[in-house]
Scaffold this motif. Structure first.
Motif, PDB file in Angstrom:
ATOM      1  N   PHE A 509       0.830  -1.205   0.000  1.00  0.00           N
ATOM      2  CA  PHE A 509       0.000   0.000   0.000  1.00  0.00           C
ATOM      3  C   PHE A 509       0.865   1.256   0.000  1.00  0.00           C
ATOM      4  N   TYR A 510       1.860   1.314   0.907  1.00  0.00           N
ATOM      5  CA  TYR A 510       2.661   2.531   1.030  1.00  0.00           C
ATOM      6  C   TYR A 510       3.591   2.712  -0.170  1.00  0.00           C
ATOM      7  N   GLU A 512       2.712   2.019  -3.242  1.00  0.00           N
ATOM      8  CA  GLU A 512       1.831   2.626  -4.236  1.00  0.00           C
ATOM      9  C   GLU A 512       1.455   4.052  -3.861  1.00  0.00           C
ATOM     10  N   GLU A 513       1.169   4.278  -2.556  1.00  0.00           N
ATOM     11  CA  GLU A 513       0.738   5.612  -2.118  1.00  0.00           C
ATOM     12  C   GLU A 513       1.854   6.637  -2.271  1.00  0.00           C
ATOM     13  N   THR A 516       1.517   7.479  -6.027  1.00  0.00           N
ATOM     14  CA  THR A 516       0.277   8.043  -6.579  1.00  0.00           C
ATOM     15  C   THR A 516      -0.386   9.093  -5.708  1.00  0.00           C
ATOM     16  N   HIS A 517      -0.171   9.022  -4.384  1.00  0.00           N
ATOM     17  CA  HIS A 517      -0.859   9.907  -3.426  1.00  0.00           C
ATOM     18  C   HIS A 517      -2.361   9.926  -3.704  1.00  0.00           C
ATOM     19  N   ARG A 518      -2.864   8.736  -3.846  1.00  0.00           N
ATOM     20  CA  ARG A 518      -4.286   8.555  -4.121  1.00  0.00           C
ATOM     21  C   ARG A 518      -5.143   9.053  -2.964  1.00  0.00           C
ATOM     22  N   TYR A 519      -4.649   8.872  -1.752  1.00  0.00           N
ATOM     23  CA  TYR A 519      -5.390   9.295  -0.557  1.00  0.00           C
ATOM     24  C   TYR A 519      -4.688  10.457   0.162  1.00  0.00           C
ATOM     25  N   LYS A 528       7.906   6.703   1.605  1.00  0.00           N
ATOM     26  CA  LYS A 528       6.958   5.714   2.137  1.00  0.00           C
ATOM     27  C   LYS A 528       7.217   5.417   3.619  1.00  0.00           C
ATOM     28  N   ASP A 548      -5.454   9.405   8.723  1.00  0.00           N
ATOM     29  CA  ASP A 548      -4.569  10.505   8.337  1.00  0.00           C
ATOM     30  C   ASP A 548      -4.517  11.512   9.486  1.00  0.00           C
ATOM     31  N   VAL A 564      -9.932   2.251   2.113  1.00  0.00           N
ATOM     32  CA  VAL A 564      -8.964   1.943   1.065  1.00  0.00           C
ATOM     33  C   VAL A 564      -9.532   0.879   0.127  1.00  0.00           C
ATOM     34  N   ASN A 566      -8.401  -1.386  -2.755  1.00  0.00           N
ATOM     35  CA  ASN A 566      -7.196  -1.855  -3.430  1.00  0.00           C
ATOM     36  C   ASN A 566      -7.292  -3.360  -3.631  1.00  0.00           C
TER      37      ASN A 566
END
Length: 571
Positions: A509-510, A512-513, A516-519, A528, A548, A564, A566
């Motif tokens: 998850f981290y 990818e995040e 992308t900073h999707r969230y 990360k 967050d 989330v 995913n």
């Protein structure tokens, strides 16, 4: 000559508006006037020694409910170490029983009764020989020396023009990390029998253009919080609207303003304005005290609780204003069952905070004068709290003290917002929940210990396991959710069990995040590893949640939460 204006505050973060106002009004003598602020958490020896080192010629104490016992102890000791000192008192705790106070403390020269600004200035003139005698000063009670000491009481002073009181916060650096107190009105339109504000019938207001200038000063200096000391801020519609409109129009997102209001006096125009404000710009304190109509009538209070409820709910809709509702135990015609009903009525409004107070029998109040009629027993020492009445026993008040503690720990903390509704449903009654929780604390001797925030979760989980065993897992999930809403804890408490996310899943998850900073929008500068430290992943009832902590709710201090989605993580 050295004059020391002395305040003993309840906490360091508090400041004493009165002593600063006295010094500001007597500005022609300001070089001779010093302010000393202490707290009730400091030792008596420390305060005594500090006053001795300052060696004032004239010592003035600001006397309130929370500090009068400290002041009285100092009055016994100070003449022993500073035998030439002249002592004066002022403030609500001595204004209404001045003669008795002087008889009890003959070492005190006099008392300034009621408003002190003009009186203190005239006393300074007397100390400098510009007034021939104390008889020329209204609003004081004093000892006159002669063959025998006698007490002289001069007429009460006429109320002053509030706009003539100077602004006291020009040197704002002296108030860093402290709450600022500010007033735009004096007096109160109501006559509540337990309150000394009812004695001052002359309600008057500070000039609005002056107020706006001073509010701008607070805004420009990014003062964290300003608490208005106006007894009923919204008693004058135009006055309230002008100030609230100014705050909204000039807000820069830094300062919170606290107001004490009568909710049932708020009209639709005021409600719409409040609903349109930035979250956290203002907060409201609403004194309900009781929902028993007989009690409300007996204490000379005017309140339409149905209207209060409507207004509170209307303000809640936009989730932008913290509302603090008050109840008082020990009022006339309110027994244990009646108070429990008042509690349920107010709790059902779900304010951000519900304060359970206990009647203080203030000298000079209507309640004090009619204590015998109500069979009202109260402590002789400050804060003169109720012990029993004709309607409620000491044993019952002790039980309410336990309820108060549980409400403070579990409701007002805002740490259990998802767990408590489940418990309320199980017990079928909010008051019964807190009453039973208090009994649990007493049975397990939990009151004698100081508990960490995390320990409070563990205690509540143990309480749940005792009372609703069939739904323990449901509660556990909600407790975990509540825990991570507020706390970014890395050491997992026992009740939470093993985390339901593997290291591999979290790492994916981290990874990818971080790309992308999707969230986590606004975290672009962090890698990360840093993202993992600043957030938390938790599976609640099968749903993966991201907490967050940089983006918290202004009112509730809760982390922002994302569900989330995913495929790689199986959610």
């Amino acid at each position: 000559m050295k004059v020391l204006l002395t305040a003993i505050n309840a906490k360091y973060i508090h400041s004493n508006l009165a002593v600063y106002s006295l010094k500001a009004y007597a500005r022609k003598y300001r070089e001779e006037i010093e302010i000393a602020e202490y707290t009730i958490n400091q030792t008596m020896d420390m305060i005594l020694a500090d006053i001795f080192k300052k060696k004032p010629d004239i010592l003035c104490f600001s006397c309130y409910l929370w500090n009068i016992s400290y002041v009285e102890q100092l009055l016994y000791e100070l003449p022993k170490i500073l035998p030439e000192i002249q002592i004066w008192l002022g403030g609500p705790e001595v204004s209404y029983n001045a003669v008795n106070t002087l008889n009890k403390f003959p070492q005190v020269k006099g008392i300034m009764c009621g408003e002190g600004e003009e009186t203190f200035l005239e006393l300074m003139e007397y100390f400098h020989g510009n007034r021939k005698s104390l008889e020329m000063i209204d609003g004081i009670t004093y000892h006159e020396q002669g063959e025998a000491v006698r007490v002289v009481k001069n007429p009460m002073r006429a109320v002053m023009d509030l706009s003539k009181v100077p602004f006291v916060y020009e040197e704002i650096e002296h108030f860093t990390n402290r709450i600022i107190y500010y007033e735009t009105s004096r007096g109160c339109p109501f006559s509540c029998s337990y309150c000394l504000s009812s004695i001052d019938k002359c309600l008057r207001f500070r000039d609005l253009e002056l107020v706006k200038k001073e509010l701008q000063f607070f805004i420009d200096h990014e003062v964290p919080q300003v608490k208005f000391v106006d007894r009923t801020f919204n008693c004058h519609h135009t006055h309230a609207m002008e100030i609230w409109s100014y705050l909204k129009e000039h807000d820069i997102g830094k300062t919170n303003f606290h107001f004490e209001v009568a909710a049932d006096l708020l009209n639709e125009e005021e409600i719409r304005l409040i609903q349109s404000m930035r979250p956290g710009l203002i907060q409201l304190e609403i004194g309900i005290q009781s929902t028993n109509p007989i009690t409300i009538n007996e204490i000379h209070r005017t309140m339409n609780f149905k209207e209060v409820g409507r207004v509170v709910k209307a303000i809640q809709k936009n989730k932008n204003v913290h509302q603090h509702l008050d109840l008082i135990a020990g009022l006339p015609y309110e027994n244990y069952e009646s108070f429990a009903k008042s509690f349920r009525d107010v709790y059902a409004l779900h304010p951000e905070q519900l304060q359970l107070g206990f009647l203080k029998v203030l000298k000079g109040s209507h309640m004090y004068e009619h204590a015998q009629d109500y069979e009202l027993q109260y402590q002789n020492r400050a804060p003169f709290e109720v012990l029993s009445t004709r309607w409620i026993s000491y044993e019952e008040l002790i039980r309410l003290k336990g309820v108060e503690e549980m409400v403070e720990v579990y409701y007002n903390s805002g740490q259990f917002v998802n767990t408590l509704p489940l418990l309320e449903e199980y017990f079928g009654d909010a008051f019964k929940l807190y009453e039973t929780l208090s009994q649990y604390y007493e049975e397990n001797q939990l009151y004698v210990l100081n508990h960490s925030r995390i320990k409070r979760y563990e205690i509540l989980f143990d309480f749940i396991c005792k009372h609703d065993k069939e739904n323990v897992e449901k509660y556990r999930q909600m407790l975990i959710f509540d825990l991570y809403l507020r706390e970014n804890v890395k050491k997992r408490p026992d009740f939470a069990g093993e985390i339901q996310i593997t290291k591999e899943e979290a790492s994916k998850f981290y990874d990818e995040e971080a790309e992308t900073h999707r969230y986590l929008v606004g975290y672009e500068q962090y890698d990360k590893r840093q993202l993992r430290k600043m957030t938390h992943l938790e599976r609640i009832d099968g749903t993966l949640m991201l907490f967050d902590y940089r983006n918290r709710d202004v009112l509730l201090n809760q982390a922002k939460v994302y569900e989330v989605k995913n495929v790689q993580l199986g959610t």
